[in-house]
Design an enzyme around this catalytic site. Structure first.
Site: not given
Ligand code: ADE
Length: 348
Positions: A24, A37, A80-81, A120, A138, A199
């Site tokens: 995508w 998305e 996929l649920g 979102y 998100d 980090c």
């Protein structure tokens, strides 16, 4: 208002060097971005990739999706649920087809009005497909921004939500908002990890208040999760003389409208008997328990005892339909249904 120009430029440079090549990310088609998305909500990138490719091959445009029967859409979502997502995407595509001539609208308020498109998803389509300076937050973005800001408010509270969307809106202002938003997600997914954030590899390390305070590992404050609720179910695999199994449209909350074996809460033989009136499966010739399995959903742990029965031919029921085992792949079925059928001695 903070000035994010310097960390923004660093983050974009890092993204340009390190972004994964995801299917995508090779398109600017708003419809394709939308599909990706929705699939990526609650589902891992690696899991989504093959589903995304099959879905776009079968439903290449909002018109194609709008024209397809729901069962076909659910079949392509099978495994996929969170099937509610698929039903809302289908409704959304129908709205785009009928109200916007098949084109996902560029205007934010029109995108937001589509079924299944919240803040979102609207922001993801706006920024990634149209390069508009719209924010997205998100789970990954929330963690990154909460650390950069050393946000004290626990995630999910109103204060935290307000501060995070405000910060995300400031970060989205400037060049390449779509790349910037995906860079925040990518950083959260690969560097700014929940435990042991890396980090040393982070392009925002010098701009991160949590790190400066030595609190990168302890922020953000995450409210405790409710443990999943244990639920006992009995499910019935009723085979007719032609070897077909009777399927029922699932409970909204458990299976999101998918075809599944009839089931009811309970754990005893008496519970199975309770199924008879809801399924109208009369003419029972025999009925026996064949086993039990556990299935974990996000908010529940199911223990399902499976009974097999032979139903006399000629059973009629509005709630149920007989499906040949070879046809089951063409219907939307939940992973649980396929596991239960395997246990019952049919299906894959
Ligand atoms: N998760 C949600 N949206 C994503 C995207 N566009 N790329 C990678 N992961 C994501």
């Amino acid at each position: 208002v903070s000035n994010w120009a310097a960390p923004r430029a660093r983050l974009l440079a890092w993204y340009d060097a390190h972004a994964r090549d995801l299917p995508w990310r090779r398109t600017r088609d708003p419809y394709a971005i939308w599909v990706s998305e929705i699939m990526l909500q609650q589902t891992r990138v690696e899991t989504v990739i093959p589903y995304y490719e099959r879905f776009l091959a079968r439903f290449p445009s909002a018109h194609a999706l709008a024209d397809a029967p729901l069962d076909d859409v659910l079949a392509h979502w099978s495994g996929l649920g969170y099937y509610r997502r698929a039903r809302l995407l289908h409704e959304g595509a129908r709205a785009v087809a009928s109200e916007h001539a098949g084109q996902v609208p560029r205007e934010a308020h029109l995108r937001r009005a589509l079924p299944g498109v919240g803040r979102y998803t609207a922001g993801a389509i706006g920024s990634i497909a149209f390069d508009l300076p719209e924010p997205i937050v998100d789970g990954n973005v929330a963690r990154v921004l909460a650390r950069v800001l050393a946000l004290e408010a626990p995630l999910g509270t109103r204060d935290a939500e307000r501060a995070l969307w405000q910060a995300a809106a400031e970060w989205a202002e400037g060049e390449r908002p779509g790349a910037l938003n995906q860079a925040l997600m990518e950083l959260g997914a690969r560097v700014c990890l929940p435990q042991r954030p890396r980090c040393a590899e982070c392009p925002l390390a010098e701009h991160c208040q949590a790190r400066a305070d030595g609190r990168a590992e302890s922020l953000p404050v995450v409210p405790p999760k409710k443990p999943p609720k244990p639920v006992n179910l009995v499910a019935l695999a009723a085979f007719d003389d032609a070897g077909r199994v009777w399927l029922q449209r699932g409970e909204e909350n458990l299976f999101g409208g998918l075809w599944s074996l009839p089931s009811v809460e309970g754990s005893t033989r008496a519970s199975v008997v309770e199924l008879a009136p809801t399924t109208a499966l009369e003419g029972v010739l025999s009925r026996r328990a064949v086993g039990e399995l556990k299935h974990v959903l996000t908010h529940r742990v199911l223990s399902v005892r499976v009974y097999v029965q032979r139903a006399a031919s000629g059973v009629r029921s509005a709630a149920l339909k007989p499906v040949a085992l070879s046809e089951i792949g063409r219907l939307g079925t939940a992973t649980l249904t396929r596991k239960l059928l395997a246990l019952a001695g049919g299906g894959s």
